[in-house]
Design a protein around this motif. Structure first.
Motif, PDB file in Angstrom:
ATOM      1  N   LEU A  12       0.824  -1.208   0.000  1.00 18.57           N
ATOM      2  CA  LEU A  12       0.000   0.000   0.000  1.00 18.57           C
ATOM      3  C   LEU A  12       0.861   1.262   0.000  1.00 18.57           C
ATOM      4  N   PHE A  13       1.944   1.245   0.765  1.00 17.31           N
ATOM      5  CA  PHE A  13       2.846   2.396   0.773  1.00 17.31           C
ATOM      6  C   PHE A  13       3.481   2.572  -0.605  1.00 17.31           C
ATOM      7  N   GLY A  14       3.819   1.466  -1.254  1.00 16.21           N
ATOM      8  CA  GLY A  14       4.367   1.537  -2.601  1.00 16.21           C
ATOM      9  C   GLY A  14       3.380   2.120  -3.591  1.00 16.21           C
ATOM     10  N   ILE A  20       1.692   9.412  -5.903  1.00 14.76           N
ATOM     11  CA  ILE A  20       2.290  10.723  -5.654  1.00 14.76           C
ATOM     12  C   ILE A  20       3.309  11.054  -6.745  1.00 14.76           C
ATOM     13  N   GLY A  21       4.131  10.062  -7.100  1.00 14.41           N
ATOM     14  CA  GLY A  21       5.135  10.287  -8.137  1.00 14.41           C
ATOM     15  C   GLY A  21       4.519  10.576  -9.492  1.00 14.41           C
ATOM     16  N   ALA A  22       3.434   9.873  -9.826  1.00 14.10           N
ATOM     17  CA  ALA A  22       2.768  10.118 -11.106  1.00 14.10           C
ATOM     18  C   ALA A  22       2.166  11.522 -11.142  1.00 14.10           C
ATOM     19  N   PHE A  23       1.560  11.943 -10.034  1.00 19.88           N
ATOM     20  CA  PHE A  23       0.988  13.293  -9.971  1.00 19.88           C
ATOM     21  C   PHE A  23       2.096  14.342 -10.094  1.00 19.88           C
ATOM     22  N   MET A  28       5.116  18.373 -13.312  1.00 17.81           N
ATOM     23  CA  MET A  28       6.371  18.866 -13.873  1.00 17.81           C
ATOM     24  C   MET A  28       6.341  18.867 -15.398  1.00 17.81           C
ATOM     25  N   SER A  29       5.614  17.924 -15.997  1.00 16.97           N
ATOM     26  CA  SER A  29       5.533  17.941 -17.456  1.00 16.97           C
ATOM     27  C   SER A  29       4.698  19.131 -17.933  1.00 16.97           C
ATOM     28  N   THR A  30       3.776  19.588 -17.103  1.00 17.72           N
ATOM     29  CA  THR A  30       2.981  20.760 -17.449  1.00 17.72           C
ATOM     30  C   THR A  30       3.787  22.043 -17.264  1.00 17.72           C
ATOM     31  N   LEU A  44      10.066   8.551  -7.573  1.00 24.16           N
ATOM     32  CA  LEU A  44       9.052   8.056  -6.649  1.00 24.16           C
ATOM     33  C   LEU A  44       8.282   6.880  -7.241  1.00 24.16           C
ATOM     34  N   VAL A  45       7.998   6.939  -8.533  1.00 22.38           N
ATOM     35  CA  VAL A  45       7.285   5.839  -9.187  1.00 22.38           C
ATOM     36  C   VAL A  45       8.123   4.566  -9.147  1.00 22.38           C
TER      37      VAL A  45
END
Length: 66
Positions: A12-14, A20-23, A28-30, A44-45
């Protein structure tokens, strides 16, 4: 705490780290990546995927005696 519950918590932590990493990577891509810096979101991903994998495999190895 049993091995199975520890594995589930690790999974679950993973998953939370992956989300969080995907968000963060989407943000950052925006906004644009700073030059020369690795993306924190992608780190993070990858960390989250490793933790989810350890959470899946770890309890099987411990309980199975492997």
């Amino acid at each position: 705490m049993t091995t199975a519950s520890l594995g589930l918590r690790t999974q679950l932590f993973g998953v939370v780290l992956v989300l969080i990493g995907a968000f963060r990577d989407l943000q950052m891509s925006t906004w644009g990546y700073p030059p020369g810096n690795p993306s924190l979101g992608s780190l993070l991903v990858v960390t989250g995927l490793l933790m989810a994998g350890i959470g899946l495999i770890g309890p099987v190895l411990v309980e199975g005696g492997g």
